[in-house]
Design an enzyme around this catalytic site. Structure first.
Site, PDB file in Angstrom:
ATOM      1  N   ARG A   1      -8.197  -0.130   4.419  1.00 44.08           N
ATOM      2  CA  ARG A   1      -7.783   0.520   3.647  1.00 44.08           C
ATOM      3  C   ARG A   1      -6.401   0.133   3.139  1.00 44.08           C
ATOM      4  O   ARG A   1      -5.348   0.722   2.545  1.00 44.08           O
ATOM      5  CB  ARG A   1      -7.378   1.486   4.499  1.00 44.08           C
TER       6      ARG A   1
ATOM      7  N   LYS B   1       1.068  -0.805  -0.007  1.00 43.11           N
ATOM      8  CA  LYS B   1       0.112  -0.346   0.100  1.00 43.11           C
ATOM      9  C   LYS B   1       0.904   1.257  -0.023  1.00 43.11           C
ATOM     10  O   LYS B   1       0.845   1.772  -0.596  1.00 43.11           O
ATOM     11  CB  LYS B   1      -1.113   0.144   1.471  1.00 43.11           C
TER      12      LYS B   1
ATOM     13  N   ASP C   1       3.595   0.965  11.921  1.00 38.45           N
ATOM     14  CA  ASP C   1       2.594   0.314  11.975  1.00 38.45           C
ATOM     15  C   ASP C   1       2.654  -1.225  12.053  1.00 38.45           C
ATOM     16  O   ASP C   1       1.989  -2.119  11.822  1.00 38.45           O
ATOM     17  CB  ASP C   1       3.155   0.053  10.130  1.00 38.45           C
TER      18      ASP C   1
ATOM     19  N   ARG D   1      -1.477  14.973  11.431  1.00 34.22           N
ATOM     20  CA  ARG D   1      -0.980  14.598  11.019  1.00 34.22           C
ATOM     21  C   ARG D   1      -0.227  15.496   9.856  1.00 34.22           C
ATOM     22  O   ARG D   1      -1.188  16.004   8.933  1.00 34.22           O
ATOM     23  CB  ARG D   1      -1.300  14.142   9.500  1.00 34.22           C
ATOM     24  N   PRO D   2       0.348  16.464  10.417  1.00 39.26           N
ATOM     25  CA  PRO D   2       1.331  17.470   9.971  1.00 39.26           C
ATOM     26  C   PRO D   2       2.114  17.350   8.549  1.00 39.26           C
ATOM     27  O   PRO D   2       2.289  16.141   8.311  1.00 39.26           O
ATOM     28  CB  PRO D   2       2.622  18.612  11.191  1.00 39.26           C
ATOM     29  N   ILE D   3       2.050  18.359   7.668  1.00 41.33           N
ATOM     30  CA  ILE D   3       2.780  18.633   6.576  1.00 41.33           C
ATOM     31  C   ILE D   3       3.937  19.479   6.406  1.00 41.33           C
ATOM     32  O   ILE D   3       3.939  19.665   4.885  1.00 41.33           O
ATOM     33  CB  ILE D   3       1.824  18.606   5.362  1.00 41.33           C
ATOM     34  N   ASP D   4       3.701  20.230   7.244  1.00 47.88           N
ATOM     35  CA  ASP D   4       4.941  21.270   7.492  1.00 47.88           C
ATOM     36  C   ASP D   4       6.191  20.656   6.835  1.00 47.88           C
ATOM     37  O   ASP D   4       6.757  22.154   6.215  1.00 47.88           O
ATOM     38  CB  ASP D   4       5.309  21.732   8.801  1.00 47.88           C
ATOM     39  N   LEU D   5       6.620  19.926   6.851  1.00 53.41           N
ATOM     40  CA  LEU D   5       8.320  19.784   6.075  1.00 53.41           C
ATOM     41  C   LEU D   5       8.123  18.928   4.191  1.00 53.41           C
ATOM     42  O   LEU D   5       8.226  19.785   3.394  1.00 53.41           O
ATOM     43  CB  LEU D   5       8.469  18.369   6.543  1.00 53.41           C
TER      44      LEU D   5
ATOM     45  N   ARG E   1      -5.750   9.559   4.016  1.00 54.00           N
ATOM     46  CA  ARG E   1      -4.884  10.811   4.216  1.00 54.00           C
ATOM     47  C   ARG E   1      -4.418  11.106   4.156  1.00 54.00           C
ATOM     48  O   ARG E   1      -2.841  12.368   3.924  1.00 54.00           O
ATOM     49  CB  ARG E   1      -4.909  10.116   5.847  1.00 54.00           C
TER      50      ARG E   1
ATOM     51  N   CYS F   1      -5.653  12.420  11.623  1.00 58.17           N
ATOM     52  CA  CYS F   1      -6.780  11.159  11.752  1.00 58.17           C
ATOM     53  C   CYS F   1      -6.500  10.219  12.639  1.00 58.17           C
ATOM     54  O   CYS F   1      -6.606  10.940  13.879  1.00 58.17           O
ATOM     55  CB  CYS F   1      -5.741  10.568  10.678  1.00 58.17           C
TER      56      CYS F   1
HETATM   57  C1  UD1 Z   1       3.856   7.400   6.570  1.00 58.73           C
HETATM   58  C2  UD1 Z   1       2.811   5.227   6.193  1.00 58.73           C
HETATM   59  C3  UD1 Z   1       2.592   5.547   7.118  1.00 58.73           C
HETATM   60  C4  UD1 Z   1       3.763   5.286   8.258  1.00 58.73           C
HETATM   61  C5  UD1 Z   1       4.491   6.251   8.836  1.00 58.73           C
HETATM   62  C6  UD1 Z   1       5.920   5.992   9.993  1.00 58.73           C
HETATM   63  C7  UD1 Z   1       2.036   6.361   3.584  1.00 58.73           C
HETATM   64  C8  UD1 Z   1       1.429   6.405   2.847  1.00 58.73           C
HETATM   65  N1  UD1 Z   1       2.446   6.282   5.435  1.00 58.73           N
HETATM   66  O1  UD1 Z   1       3.301   7.844   6.845  1.00 58.73           O
HETATM   67  O2  UD1 Z   1       2.045   4.277   7.388  1.00 58.73           O
HETATM   68  O3  UD1 Z   1       2.754   4.729  10.081  1.00 58.73           O
HETATM   69  O4  UD1 Z   1       4.812   6.409   7.120  1.00 58.73           O
HETATM   70  O5  UD1 Z   1       6.317   5.357   8.870  1.00 58.73           O
HETATM   71  O6  UD1 Z   1       3.135   5.701   3.477  1.00 58.73           O
HETATM   72  N2  UD1 Z   1       5.661  14.689  11.001  1.00 58.73           N
HETATM   73  C9  UD1 Z   1       5.594  15.811  11.092  1.00 58.73           C
HETATM   74  N3  UD1 Z   1       5.437  17.558   9.771  1.00 58.73           N
HETATM   75  C10 UD1 Z   1       6.096  16.562   8.379  1.00 58.73           C
HETATM   76  C11 UD1 Z   1       5.005  15.276   8.600  1.00 58.73           C
HETATM   77  C12 UD1 Z   1       5.599  14.277   9.673  1.00 58.73           C
HETATM   78  O7  UD1 Z   1       5.816  16.797  12.050  1.00 58.73           O
HETATM   79  O8  UD1 Z   1       5.373  16.890   8.397  1.00 58.73           O
HETATM   80  C13 UD1 Z   1       6.004  13.568  12.051  1.00 58.73           C
HETATM   81  C14 UD1 Z   1       4.861  13.106  11.658  1.00 58.73           C
HETATM   82  O9  UD1 Z   1       3.369  13.610  13.170  1.00 58.73           O
HETATM   83  C15 UD1 Z   1       5.137  11.330  12.442  1.00 58.73           C
HETATM   84  C16 UD1 Z   1       6.760  11.533  11.692  1.00 58.73           C
HETATM   85  O10 UD1 Z   1       6.722  12.676  11.372  1.00 58.73           O
HETATM   86  O11 UD1 Z   1       5.281  11.935  13.531  1.00 58.73           O
HETATM   87  C17 UD1 Z   1       6.787  10.415  10.879  1.00 58.73           C
HETATM   88  O12 UD1 Z   1       5.362  10.636   9.824  1.00 58.73           O
HETATM   89  P1  UD1 Z   1       5.955  10.599   8.460  1.00 58.73           P
HETATM   90  O13 UD1 Z   1       6.596   9.584   8.388  1.00 58.73           O
HETATM   91  O14 UD1 Z   1       5.493  11.615   6.888  1.00 58.73           O
HETATM   92  O15 UD1 Z   1       4.317   9.795   7.736  1.00 58.73           O
HETATM   93  P2  UD1 Z   1       3.861   9.105   7.053  1.00 58.73           P
HETATM   94  O16 UD1 Z   1       4.111   9.446   5.690  1.00 58.73           O
HETATM   95  O17 UD1 Z   1       2.656  10.568   6.545  1.00 58.73           O
END
Ligand code: UD1
Length: 419
Positions: free
Chosen positions: A398, A22, A306, A122-126, A93, A117
């Protein structure tokens, strides 16, 4: 909505094939937007999140159709839009992953904020700061992301934490940028290597995936290709844990131990015998799990968040105590209460959970709280006496094509009951 019925208490014996990943297919579907040609994805899992991605692609004007059981053909030459509706963004998400690809292809994008979620915020600031560094102008007022980037320019980006989604989004945007983009502090998950391999098969120049520095030489025209999605390591981990939980002997075709070594290390410590080869992984479990060292979730190559709930479910009958530390998401112990209904003894305090092994578990009526929490209930139910009735199974859909089918192939009694 269907309920999942699992009758536990008997040992497993059987063989199942592992579906495509997935977390690999979702960014690759976003990446198809960058190509001028037909992409044929083989080993594509039939999942709710894949259906949602297909609806996003079609909403943007692409064509996408299933050819046979597990091949999805996508053609992005007919792309006509650059906006994803709020309804589609809500469905999945991880839809933020489309941002980098749409920007690279169209020079602009409009998406609603993915929001939180069931695992917490689930921030996307990065993602956003990286895209801004490449030259995108992003206005994120009012829950909608208005993005403009008539010209993306490659440069060095340093991620303050190794976010999987941000690494992938920036790799896709960088394919459309002029010059070289270097992503330092990148996530190293196998799915990022799969994305690199897909992009390479389309003619891109991407290197370094699987290490902490990924480089992309942008501006190359990308063509279509035929590509096979890697096997899902978390689905494989689920069925290994199923064998550890119920006992017995299973063989998982296509599963690859090099993606799973932190999980198999704990299962070996717990007493399972695991043999990996070219064809897949075999696991034999004969007695109640032994005590294992504390399990701490961390970015790859650490123990995957996961697989935390799933492994916890396999250790509920361990001969002692098992300690878990969840370091990735705030809200990832929601399955604990449901496991308690089956007789599990688990104490949660902040990011730590302590499982005190019990001699017996019993079937119960439980509900899925999230995708992997739902899979954990199945794993626990296999070791419980009697019948477990699992509701709110749409979470499981999912990420698992058909968990009941797979568990039956492994010798379990598991079936769907329609309401
Ligand atoms: C991906 C996986 C998810 C897995 C996760 C961690 C997919 C579709 N999903 O999710 O199954 O549980 O990796 O291995 O591939 N964070 C920030 N700012 C950001 C982005 C992330 O603070 O802009 C934080 C998140 O809150 C979290 C950590 O970084 O605590 C890791 O998140 P991230 O690796 O981005 O997870 P996803 O890509 O959402």
């Amino acid at each position: 909505m269907s309920q999942l019925i699992v009758k536990g208490g008997s040992r497993l014996e059987g063989e199942a094939g592992i579906q495509g990943a997935k977390n690999s297919v979702l960014p690759i579907l976003a990446a198809t937007l960058l190509t001028a040609g037909q992409v044929e994805l083989r080993g594509c899992p039939r999942l709710r999140d894949v259906d949602a991605s297909v609806r996003i692609l079609k909403g943007l004007g692409c064509t996408a159709r299933w050819e046979g059981e597990d091949t999805l053909a996508v053609d992005a030459r007919s792309l006509s839009g650059c906006a994803v509706s709020e309804a589609l963004m809500r469905e999945m998400r991880s839809s933020a992953i489309f941002l980098g690809a749409i920007l690279a292809r169209c020079g602009q994008a409009e998406l609603s904020y993915p929001g939180g979620c069931e695992l917490g915020p689930r921030p996307i600031d990065l993602h956003l700061s990286g895209l801004r560094a490449l030259g995108a102008e992003i206005d994120d007022a009012g829950g909608v992301l208005h993005c403009k980037a008539p010209r993306l320019q490659g440069r060095k980006i340093v991620l303050s934490l190794p976010s999987v989604g941000a690494t992938e989004n920036l790799m896709l945007a960088a394919c459309g940028a002029s010059g070289v983009t270097t992503i330092a502090g990148a996530a190293q998950e196998p799915e990022i290597v799969d994305l690199q391999d897909f992009l390479t098969a389309c003619g891109a120049n991407v290197t370094g995936a699987g290490t902490s520095t990924v480089s992309v030489e942008g501006g190359r025209p990308l063509h279509g290709c035929t590509y096979t999605i890697m096997p899902d390591r978390i689905v494989a981990a689920t069925y290994l844990c199923a064998a550890a939980s119920a006992g017995g002997e299973v063989f998982l075709r296509r599963a690859r131990e090099e993606h799973l070594s932190t999980v198999t290390a704990v299962l070996r410590e717990a007493g399972c015998s695991i043999r990996a080869g070219e064809e897949g992984i075999a696991c034999t479990s004969r007695e109640r799990p032994a005590v294992v060292r504390p399990v701490r979730t961390a970015p790859y190559p650490g123990f995957p968040t996961d697989a935390q709930a799933i492994l916890m479910a396999a250790l509920l009958k361990c001969r002692g105590a098992a300690v878990f530390e969840e370091n990735m998401f705030e809200n990832r112990y929601r399955h604990v209460g449901e496991l308690g209904r089956m007789g599990a003894k688990i104490q949660v305090s902040g990011r730590t959970a302590v499982v005190t092994g019990v001699e017996r578990l019993h079937g119960a009526t439980v509900r899925c709280t999230d995708l992997r929490g739902g899979a954990a209930l199945c794993v626990a139910a296999l070791a419980a006496e009697g019948e477990t009735e699992i509701s709110e199974t749409s979470h499981i859909a999912r990420g698992y094509e058909d968990i009941a089918r797979d568990l039956r192939a492994l010798g379990a009694e598991a079936f769907w009951r329609e309401h």
